[in-house]
Design a protein around this motif. Structure first.
Motif, PDB file in Angstrom:
ATOM      1  N   ASP A 259      65.056  11.073  46.406  1.00 47.02           N
ATOM      2  CA  ASP A 259      64.548  11.880  45.304  1.00 47.02           C
ATOM      3  C   ASP A 259      65.668  12.144  44.295  1.00 47.02           C
ATOM      4  O   ASP A 259      66.854  12.019  44.613  1.00 47.02           O
ATOM      5  N   THR A 261      68.407  13.890  42.666  1.00 50.88           N
ATOM      6  CA  THR A 261      69.251  14.860  43.364  1.00 50.88           C
ATOM      7  C   THR A 261      70.577  15.072  42.656  1.00 50.88           C
ATOM      8  O   THR A 261      71.165  14.144  42.102  1.00 50.88           O
ATOM      9  N   SER A 274      70.484  20.021  45.295  1.00 52.64           N
ATOM     10  CA  SER A 274      69.072  20.210  44.995  1.00 52.64           C
ATOM     11  C   SER A 274      68.416  18.884  44.648  1.00 52.64           C
ATOM     12  O   SER A 274      69.004  18.043  43.964  1.00 52.64           O
ATOM     13  N   SER A 275      67.187  18.728  45.123  1.00 50.53           N
ATOM     14  CA  SER A 275      66.312  17.636  44.695  1.00 50.53           C
ATOM     15  C   SER A 275      65.182  18.245  43.885  1.00 50.53           C
ATOM     16  O   SER A 275      64.645  19.296  44.248  1.00 50.53           O
ATOM     17  N   ALA A 276      64.844  17.596  42.775  1.00 49.36           N
ATOM     18  CA  ALA A 276      63.823  18.159  41.884  1.00 49.36           C
ATOM     19  C   ALA A 276      63.105  17.034  41.159  1.00 49.36           C
ATOM     20  O   ALA A 276      63.427  15.850  41.323  1.00 49.36           O
ATOM     21  N   ASP A 277      62.129  17.416  40.339  1.00 50.22           N
ATOM     22  CA  ASP A 277      61.343  16.427  39.601  1.00 50.22           C
ATOM     23  C   ASP A 277      62.096  15.888  38.395  1.00 50.22           C
ATOM     24  O   ASP A 277      61.780  14.805  37.895  1.00 50.22           O
ATOM     25  N   ASP A 281      66.670  19.908  36.210  1.00 50.55           N
ATOM     26  CA  ASP A 281      66.343  20.956  37.182  1.00 50.55           C
ATOM     27  C   ASP A 281      67.183  20.819  38.445  1.00 50.55           C
ATOM     28  O   ASP A 281      67.619  21.823  39.026  1.00 50.55           O
ATOM     29  N   ALA A 282      67.403  19.584  38.874  1.00 48.76           N
ATOM     30  CA  ALA A 282      68.224  19.367  40.072  1.00 48.76           C
ATOM     31  C   ALA A 282      69.630  19.912  39.857  1.00 48.76           C
ATOM     32  O   ALA A 282      70.196  20.576  40.739  1.00 48.76           O
ATOM     33  N   ASN A 285      69.584  23.837  39.602  1.00 49.88           N
ATOM     34  CA  ASN A 285      69.368  24.425  40.930  1.00 49.88           C
ATOM     35  C   ASN A 285      70.599  24.298  41.822  1.00 49.88           C
ATOM     36  O   ASN A 285      70.943  25.225  42.555  1.00 49.88           O
ATOM     37  N   ASN A 411      62.645  25.000  48.922  1.00 50.20           N
ATOM     38  CA  ASN A 411      62.186  24.219  47.772  1.00 50.20           C
ATOM     39  C   ASN A 411      63.167  23.099  47.430  1.00 50.20           C
ATOM     40  O   ASN A 411      63.520  22.878  46.271  1.00 50.20           O
ATOM     41  N   ARG A 412      63.636  22.396  48.450  1.00 53.68           N
ATOM     42  CA  ARG A 412      64.555  21.258  48.336  1.00 53.68           C
ATOM     43  C   ARG A 412      65.844  21.633  47.594  1.00 53.68           C
ATOM     44  O   ARG A 412      66.419  20.823  46.876  1.00 53.68           O
ATOM     45  N   THR A 413      66.301  22.841  47.815  1.00 57.97           N
ATOM     46  CA  THR A 413      67.551  23.316  47.226  1.00 57.97           C
ATOM     47  C   THR A 413      68.282  24.160  48.250  1.00 57.97           C
ATOM     48  O   THR A 413      67.651  24.951  48.976  1.00 57.97           O
TER      49      THR A 413
END
Length: 500
Positions: A259, A261, A274-277, A281-282, A285, A411-413
């Protein structure tokens, strides 16, 4: 100038010879090389005129003859000159030789191809010429042509310093050739790690300093493909030893995530991941996960750096930024930070074993792999799909965190990271303290088994929702019992990811 040429790699040879043609009196070469030169309108004599044979044993013997090696090894003194005259041998002023492609042949996994691509005569030519570097210039790779051309243009001769460099390069290349033969042939014949360890490092980079400013430090490549040594520095001052260690830790960590990251590293351990969309954001975070620690940090991204993310970075104190690609406008913006080291680096993982030096020896091991064969639910309560994703995320992070390691994520963080403590419960308390109010609703990953139920009690007190750990303690039942009491989902990976 009399030149002996025997090359497999003919790249650049014709252009080089044409550029120095005014200095050439005679050229001798092996049959294939002479044919190639004549096709390109360069006059050359077959070495068979000196040795009395074209080749023997299907080409295995071409240049192994006193007429060749006497001409290379002659000291150019009275005694040597008389002996060469006695046998009507010629001396050589330059040897241009490169070797059969053993490494390429080994990739076919065909033993016979490997053996036939072990160069004997060429290696002997290179070593002989390198030994007599004061009298013979040895060009053992097309990369050497430019240096010799420049020396002749500037000085009208090949100066002693250039000869020394060429000789040392030749010894280095011949040593590496033997190392590759031993390592690859041993693996082919035995299917295991060789009994002796040979490591070839090249392309030395002088680093800014070592772990401390009074220590000298260097970086060497071991291949042309992987890692920070093969990255391209696009901006910033020289890297230090610590920068390299942190950058390597960041790169190896982010490579484990598919993802989008962002990985922030301080002192070789993650402070926020962090992994995010989106990449923006990654990064936000991962920075906010522990903004106090994220000062003078290394960050690695596994996607192209875009302008939105660069805007978030421009006011942060970043030591090193690593990414596989950069949007031109984003790179232009960050290059305004003159001290920011920006490195473009491949995200492909290095499959080779990891090596570490110790006093009087070397340690080697296979690379740490976070992947487990089976995730086993040990409690009576299951985690939701969302919590399972967070557990998997936290497990990847804890595999790159110094032990004893306890990682909280939501939340992947990362929420809080406890690392490098002598007590596992102490690492958990540090992670909880770092996470503050965000701890509630997070999940816990432990890099080795949780030895006592005190960690479960601490999780319950702080609202931690699920636990992933290797298992394998003699007190596993106590931990499972406590999880069941508190209705905390507990998963065993059956695999330790301990990182010292």
């Amino acid at each position: 100038m009399r030149i002996l040429i025997s090359v497999y790699d003919k790249a650049g040879l014709v252009d080089f010879l044409n550029s120095i043609s005014n200095y050439i009196d005679e050229i001798y070469g092996t049959e294939g090389t002479v044919k190639y030169l004549k096709e390109n309108n360069i006059k050359a004599n077959n070495s068979s005129l000196l040795t009395g044979f074209d080749d023997l044993l299907g080409g295995r013997v071409k240049t192994l003859h006193p007429a060749i090696f006497s001409g290379i090894l002659s000291k150019r003194d009275t005694e040597s000159n008389e002996q060469l005259k006695k046998y009507n041998y010629k001396d050589f002023d330059m040897v241009i030789c490169n070797l059969y492609p053993f490494v390429e042949a080994s990739k076919t996994n065909d033993l016979q191809k490997m053996i036939e691509n072990i160069d004997i005569g060429g290696l002997s030519l290179i070593r002989a010429a390198a030994k007599n570097y004061k009298n013979v210039a040895v060009l053992s790779n097309p990369d050497d042509y430019e240096m010799v051309k420049d020396a002749l243009k500037e000085n009208g001769e090949i100066d002693i310093k250039t000869r020394e460099i060429l000789g040392l390069r030749a010894f280095s290349r011949s040593a590496n050739y033997d190392i590759q033969i031993y390592n690859r042939l041993y693996h082919k014949l035995n299917g295991s790690q060789p009994e002796e360890l040979f490591i070839y490092g090249y392309g030395r980079s002088d680093l800014r300093y070592g772990e401390n400013p009074d220590q000298e430090a260097y970086m060497f490549k071991t291949d042309e493909k992987y890692g920070i040594p093969n990255g391209i520095q696009l901006n910033g001052k020289e890297l230090s030893y610590n920068n390299i260690l942190d950058a390597n830790a960041a790169l190896e960590t982010v490579q484990d995530f598919d993802d989008i990251t962002s990985v922030i590293i301080k002192h070789r351990s993650p402070s926020g991941i962090s992994s995010a969309d989106t990449l923006k954001d990654a990064f936000i975070n991962s920075y906010n996960a522990d903004s106090e620690s994220a000062y003078g940090f290394v960050v690695a991204l596994n996607r192209k750096l875009d302008m939105d993310t660069a805007m978030e970075m421009k006011n942060k104190f970043i030591e090193v930024l690593i990414a596989p690609e950069f949007d031109s406008d984003a790179l232009k913006l960050l290059k305004k930070k003159k001290n920011l080291r920006i490195i473009k680096c491949s995200m492909e993982k290095d499959p080779e074993k990891a090596v570490a030096s110790i006093s009087g020896g070397i340690l080697m091991q296979s690379k740490l792999n976070y992947r487990y064969e089976n995730l086993e639910l040990k409690s009576s309560t299951e985690a939701s799909d969302a919590k399972l994703k967070d557990l998997e995320f936290a497990w990847k992070v804890v595999a790159h965190t110094k032990s004893n390691a306890m990682v909280l994520a939501k939340n992947r963080t990362t929420v809080g990271i406890g690392a490098g403590q002598t007590s596992r419960i102490e690492s958990l308390k540090i992670a909880i303290e770092r996470g503050g109010e965000n701890v509630k609703g997070s999940v816990l990953a432990s890099d080795a088994f949780i030895p006592f139920d005190d960690s479960v009690i601490e999780c319950y007190k702080n609202g931690i929702d699920a636990i992933i750990q290797p298992g394998g303690s003699i007190r596993d039942d106590d931990v499972i019992k406590r999880c069941n009491e508190y209705k905390i989902p507990l998963y065993f990976t059956g695999k330790r990811v301990f990182l010292h």
